[in-house]
Design an enzyme around this catalytic site. Structure first.
Site, PDB file in Angstrom:
ATOM      1  N   GLU A   1     -10.818  -2.769  -1.476  1.00  0.00           N
ATOM      2  CA  GLU A   1     -10.901  -3.163  -2.690  1.00  0.00           C
ATOM      3  C   GLU A   1     -10.224  -3.170  -4.042  1.00  0.00           C
ATOM      4  O   GLU A   1     -10.214  -3.931  -4.748  1.00  0.00           O
ATOM      5  CB  GLU A   1     -12.306  -2.513  -3.407  1.00  0.00           C
ATOM      6  N   HIS A   2      -9.637  -1.621  -4.667  1.00  0.00           N
ATOM      7  CA  HIS A   2      -9.081  -1.869  -5.425  1.00  0.00           C
ATOM      8  C   HIS A   2      -8.139  -2.459  -5.618  1.00  0.00           C
ATOM      9  O   HIS A   2      -8.017  -2.919  -7.167  1.00  0.00           O
ATOM     10  CB  HIS A   2      -8.911  -0.249  -6.038  1.00  0.00           C
TER      11      HIS A   2
ATOM     12  N   GLU B   1     -12.949   8.630  -8.981  1.00  0.00           N
ATOM     13  CA  GLU B   1     -13.796   8.292  -8.224  1.00  0.00           C
ATOM     14  C   GLU B   1     -14.497   9.037  -7.818  1.00  0.00           C
ATOM     15  O   GLU B   1     -15.960   9.515  -8.201  1.00  0.00           O
ATOM     16  CB  GLU B   1     -14.004   6.882  -8.202  1.00  0.00           C
TER      17      GLU B   1
END
Length: 244
Positions: free
Chosen positions: A55-56, A132
């Protein structure tokens, strides 16, 4: 083929991409969402967090729109964009004026095939995901407890792995593994586009065929079909945070 169900119209492109259109003409705006049938469940064994990392990586850009330019392009055109990953799917979306919908489809179609997966991009975003995890999981007792509980309850099922991945597995992902994940999951025949707003199905069909229709389907990795083993004993968990 197409069909209408209530206010939703559905059809499919020749490359296998599904399209869903919901008309809402109250304001000249649209929400454009691209859903891929890939999530934490599809992470390769020993590489939990692969879908979340990807996703990143999808925001890293390509030769036409280099690093960071994709979101800047959306912002310059008055829109907002973001994405999220779950156990079962990953979704990317933009909210924008209706006349910018062709541009949004062009951006998404392009990064579906031309993503810049350089060594630097993969390793940089790998570090971002690790940070994260430290922030959202390692520093949050409730998140840690939930993660441990999922791992206990699901035995060997992929749902027992955290979507963000285990720290020791995220840190091992390589560029070659990222490229393989991309080629095995990010394809039109593994995607559904949802357009909601001031559009008609005919408009969206024409745009989708023009922008997405040229993207070739790919051979997909089979989705894991792991039956849960029978639970023959009671499960108990005593949770303590080390050092407290």
């Amino acid at each position: 083929p197409s069909e209408k169900s209530g206010k939703a119209t559905q059809f499919q492109l020749s490359n296998g991409m599904k399209i869903v259109v919901v008309e809402d003409h109250r304001a000249p705006v649209v929400t454009h969402m691209l859903w891929f049938r890939v999530g934490g469940t599809d992470d390769p064994t020993g590489l939990s967090g692969a879908a979340q990392l990807f996703e990143h990586l999808m925001f890293k850009g390509n030769q036409k729109w280099p690093n960071g330019e994709l979101s800047k392009m959306v912002a310059r055109n008055g829109g907002q964009d973001n994405a999220f990953t779950t156990q079962d799917f990953t979704a990317y979306f933009q909210r924008i004026a209706k006349d910018r919908l062709p541009l949004m489809m062009e951006l998404e179609a392009d990064r579906m095939v031309n993503l810049d997966l350089s060594e630097m991009n993969v390793l940089t975003e790998r570090d971002v995901v690790l940070e994260e995890r430290r922030l959202r999981i390692e520093s949050n007792p409730q998140s840690l407890a939930g993660e441990q509980m999922d791992a206990t309850l699901h035995l060997s099922h992929p749902y027992g792995r955290p979507v963000i991945g285990w720290m020791g597995e995220i840190s091992t992902m390589t560029r070659d593994q990222a490229i393989d994940f991309y080629r095995s999951h990010y394809a039109p025949n593994n995607a559904t586009v949802l357009v909601v707003g001031d559009v008609t199905p005919d408009e969206v069909r024409r745009l989708a065929e023009e922008k997405y229709g040229k993207v070739q389907p790919r051979m997909l990795a089979p989705r894991p079909n792991v039956p849960s083993p029978p639970r023959l004993a009671e499960a108990r968990m005593e949770f303590n945070i080390p050092g407290t």
